[in-house]
Design a protein around this motif. Structure first.
Motif, mmCIF file in Angstrom:
data_model
loop_
_atom_site.group_PDB
_atom_site.id
_atom_site.type_symbol
_atom_site.label_atom_id
_atom_site.label_comp_id
_atom_site.label_asym_id
_atom_site.label_seq_id
_atom_site.Cartn_x
_atom_site.Cartn_y
_atom_site.Cartn_z
ATOM 1 N N UNK A 1 0.875 -1.297 -0.030
ATOM 2 C CA UNK A 1 -0.012 0.024 0.003
ATOM 3 C C UNK A 1 0.580 1.322 -0.066
ATOM 4 N N UNK A 2 2.181 1.283 -0.163
ATOM 5 C CA UNK A 2 3.028 2.347 0.008
ATOM 6 C C UNK A 2 2.719 3.482 -1.042
ATOM 7 N N UNK A 3 2.609 2.893 -2.381
ATOM 8 C CA UNK A 3 2.348 3.853 -3.511
ATOM 9 C C UNK A 3 1.024 4.594 -3.397
ATOM 10 N N UNK A 4 -0.081 4.016 -2.933
ATOM 11 C CA UNK A 4 -1.137 4.856 -2.940
ATOM 12 C C UNK A 4 -1.423 6.116 -2.332
ATOM 13 N N UNK B 1 0.385 9.342 -4.166
ATOM 14 C CA UNK B 1 -0.119 9.413 -5.414
ATOM 15 C C UNK B 1 -1.732 10.262 -5.124
ATOM 16 N N UNK C 1 8.498 5.182 -7.721
ATOM 17 C CA UNK C 1 8.614 4.209 -8.396
ATOM 18 C C UNK C 1 9.711 3.123 -7.896
ATOM 19 N N UNK D 1 9.851 0.806 -5.067
ATOM 20 C CA UNK D 1 8.956 -0.411 -5.112
ATOM 21 C C UNK D 1 9.232 -1.103 -6.266
#
Lengths: 568, 568
Positions: free
Chosen positions: A36-39, A42, A64, A67
């Motif tokens: 869930x790191x990217x949500x 962004x 990016x 990840x």
């Protein structure tokens, strides 16, 4: 983005890619982010207004890269490699610019024709029998699929339809299955058609695909997609995890005894778990014996089908030829397309990873690759161990009509003179999807940039690294036990037993501890498997950037951690 | 090729790509080569020694370009567009450099997470009901597939397995189908398991997938791959080539009368032939009525399955919920995953091309996209009409567990803590293949570079070009008759009748003559179709480079050739 902006953006991207490869070893191999790191980084929606490239590009390193798990990292020893190389990247670049759906020859003749040519190059380079060449005696040929999973699914669909065509007492597929969409199929829903559909359904219900307990999961998945039964023949350490004639014979006999009809076998050249190679000669032997026994027992293989099988309308009957061997060594049969006994088991050779090593003649000789002339299809992924980036699964078949008859579906809008004239290849009829990318470019670039010698050198170098690694383990028999290999740059091992009385569970737990602690260092990445209940670690040395010093460092880490685990 | 050589090669490639796009209009649209042209230009085998990049690159213009059909050419009016754009090319460039197999989350968390996020962005942008969001109330979500064919196949496999799970009187799939490869499935071949396999096979034999006579051929192909029956409901000009409630009701009744079990319907938003849109409200109505009638007639939908369906082991029962509507407007049901009536027909909405136009709110309103909350899956190709190059088929499902249960196959070597913990998405369980490319990057770049407004502007502009073209035809009713459209930038037309007594065959022949002569000019490229026996020409104006002047030129060519054909 206009031309000038693209030039700047692309130049900046090229710079970043070069820096990435030049400094790759300094990154951790595996991403350490939390799910869930990217949500969190962004926005929740796409922006209303366009953003400048500089703002977009800076997010690559910032958002990016944390990840990314680096498959080209020298410490990547997990799974199998997933290749990339500079010439291959250039192939993707041209392919993206020349984007087209390319389902038919006329959609871009070069896309189809380059594919046919480079797959012939590859077939020769791998030492495949001539029957797998597009110019061969049996109307064979190669096609680029997205993955080995798609290849085995395609093979299984073709095998099932070939089997039905050859063994049903009426034409297959039924006319309604190939009618144009402008015709309502209920027009043909006569009682006869319904009765035939019932008979097909009954036969499908008895059909069974075979693999082994080490066959890749894609075979089972393909059977699940087709809705046919699947049986895994048990393979064991005693046989080097290879499928043998006796094991296959027993499985076939069991199926026949249950009234099932075997139609497909997945044989493997380089299993995922241990890189074992099935006994091709034994497989052919067992299948011959089964066929003869079944025929003698009155199993009806040859139906009354009149070869009604698609738009080619060549009317060749199934089972109208006698098995012969042509002077080029390919199993073939008199008659246009009947290169196999009606109703025989289709053998697909899954060489997804290890097939790459066939670029070396010594490997061709060792696995006796010529034996696969007895089989029906072969697949290897250049995107694993042959420097072409994902996706490039190279699938070869001994008779391309087997594919076309099973997968060719017409629609008026796709009609054109070249296709209708029958002079060209429309690869949409060789695969599951309709459209396709220009994937042969990257293969062409890699074959030309490296040359045959360059590819051989690379494969031999990485195989030698695997031997170097295995030798290092053997030098520490107090710490390690090799379970399988080295085979095709893969070694499978576990911790040595600490005492004679150590249980399997204890040893598994210690080996798992070693595995987890080594991966936790972030220096290298390994994967594991379970063989007959024994937890084991896989270490693969096929990545392009891996050198002797990296293998030495991996051994050092493994020894340190193993000593710690053994003590504590 | 080292870093420096790559920098030079990539720079030269970028230059060539820019020149290509800047001068594209000066090339012929369709390749004019003869079949087999390329083999004559290439060596018979791969070179032994590596070649310098300059030698390779010069073959692009010399040998490849003559065989390219230019899908980004302003005169490309055939089929549907296959997009490319500069930001998308940059996405492919990064993707190639970061090559990995990426079947599991840990294989590169960014690949999975960016895909989830950008498909949520896209779902919102298209106005899809919230149940198709990964964060929605029904555990929905999106996944990038290679093509609409793969998406419909995936949907059909999931639909079949959902239907079997919900309607069989015992657990499905059987344990042997999900056992690990280390376990020989024959261990579970008890008599019970065999009897259950027989029952599954019998039920599969009765299952039927439905589409219409204008449904894309991929639906029929998917049914062929699954080995299930397919019935095409006839749609007609009278209904605007759309599937209506009465037509669907009649087809369902016919199936029930024959003892068949409908489990899947392909509905279309923008058919390939004419861009018609099925009547979603009517489809839902007819399915509701069929379900109730079948239940009243004693058709057993709800089996005794205990929800044994995969590694999640959540034990939720099928058919244990009542249909309700949540306050966000999504059809949903009390209970963890039972958002649908057991055994109901799965509706897949194929919006491969026209779905792109949903970026415009006025289109969302016109097609009443909110109605698809009643359906199960939706697919659109950004690589057709939304500036992302092939491949980017965006497939959304209302409950992701439907996919995972049908397509999740375990193998020991793929085990890892993140997956085993159940906290992450492993997209291999949402698709046919195992591995996957980093395709969300190009979507992310395009959405950010163009912004929502930029995409809307592009779609509206190309729709307006279609209206401009249709208006030009209407201004010449002496020459042309519009058969369908303009709809989503597609107009379908034929030559006007020369006299009242002209037969269908004569008119078809003249229209075909027009079609062939226009294509022979090389200035534009059109495709054709056949509707109820009428040969018709399709002209699509969705390509990024097509402007008003190109449409005017196309009309000029058509008028000139039509006048010639009408006279002669």
């Amino acid at each position: 983005m206009d031309s000038q902006q693209f030039r700047e953006a692309a130049t900046a991207t090229i710079d970043e890619i070069i820096t990435y490869f030049d400094t790759l070893g300094s990154r951790g191999v595996v991403s350490a982010v939390e799910p869930g790191y990217l949500r969190k980084l962004l926005p929740a929606e796409a922006p209303q207004d366009g953003e400048p490239w500089a703002d977009i590009q800076k997010d690559i390193e910032a958002k990016i890269m944390p990840g990314i798990t680096h498959w080209s990292h020298p410490g990547f020893h997990a799974f199998f490699p997933c290749a990339t190389s500079y010439p291959s990247i250039l192939g993707e670049l041209y392919s993206a610019a020349l984007s087209g759906a390319c389902f038919n020859w006329i959609c871009s003749p070069a896309v189809t024709e380059l594919e046919t040519v480079v797959l012939d190059w590859l077939a020769k380079l791998l030492g495949l029998p001539a029957c797998f060449l597009s110019t061969g005696p049996t109307r064979g040929g190669g096609v680029i699929q997205g993955s080995a999973s798609e290849a085995i699914l395609t093979a299984m669909v073709a095998a099932r339809d070939k089997y039905l065509r050859e063994t049903l007492p009426f034409p297959y597929p039924l006319p309604s299955s190939t009618s144009s969409p402008a015709t309502d199929s209920s027009d043909t829903d006569t009682e006869t058609a319904n009765a035939r559909e019932e008979a097909i359904a009954r036969k499908r219900a008895r059909m069974v695909a075979l693999g082994t307990t080490l066959t890749h999961s894609s075979a089972r998945k393909a059977a699940q997609i087709l809705g046919v039964r699947f049986r895994a023949v048990r393979v064991s350490a005693r046989d080097g995890y290879a499928l043998t004639a006796p094991a296959l014979a027993a499985a076939l006999a069991e199926c026949r005894a249950q009234g099932l009809e075997p139609f497909f076998l997945a044989a493997t050249l380089g299993t995922t778990d241990v890189c074992s190679v099935d006994d091709f000669a034994g497989v052919a032997e067992a299948l011959d014996a089964d066929y003869e026994a079944a025929a003698a027992a009155g199993v009806v293989f040859s139906g009354g089908g009149d070869g009604f099988g698609g738009r080619h309308g060549d009317g060749d009957g199934a089972g109208d030829g006698q098995r012969t061997t042509t002077n080029n060594g390919c199993a073939a049969v008199a008659g246009a397309q009947g290169q196999s006994r009606p109703g025989e088991v289709w053998v697909h050779v899954d060489a997804a990873y290890a097939g790459a090593a066939l670029v070396c003649p010594e490997v061709q000789a060792r696995v006796r690759i010529g034996l696969i002339e007895r089989f029906h299809s072969f697949d290897m992924n250049m995107h694993k161990w042959l420097l072409v980036n994902f996706d490039a699964s190279c699938f070869f078949v001994r008779d391309r009509d087997w594919l076309v008859r099973a997968l060719g579906v017409n629609q008026a809008v796709y009609g054109n003179k070249a296709s209708d004239g029958g002079l060209v290849t429309d690869y949409r009829e060789w695969q599951i999807p309709l459209g396709r990318r220009f994937r042969s470019l990257k293969i062409w670039f890699v074959l030309r940039s490296y040359g045959v010698k360059g590819l051989q050198e690379y494969i031999r170098r990485t195989i030698a690294l695997g031997e170097q690694f295995a030798a290092s383990l053997r030098a520490r028999e107090d710490l390690f036990e090799i379970v399988a290999g080295p085979s095709f740059a893969l070694t499978v091992f576990r911790l040595a037993a600490r005492s004679e009385g150590e249980t399997l569970e204890e040893r598994n737990a210690l080996t798992r501890a070693l595995y987890e602690k080594v991966n936790a260092t972030g220096k290298i990445w390994l994967t594991s498997t379970v063989l007959d209940g024994r937890f084991a670690i896989r270490l693969m040395t096929g990545v392009r950037t891996t050198e002797r010093e990296h293998v030495e460092a991996a051994v050092k880490t493994l020894v340190e951690v193993a000593e710690e685990v053994m003590k504590g």
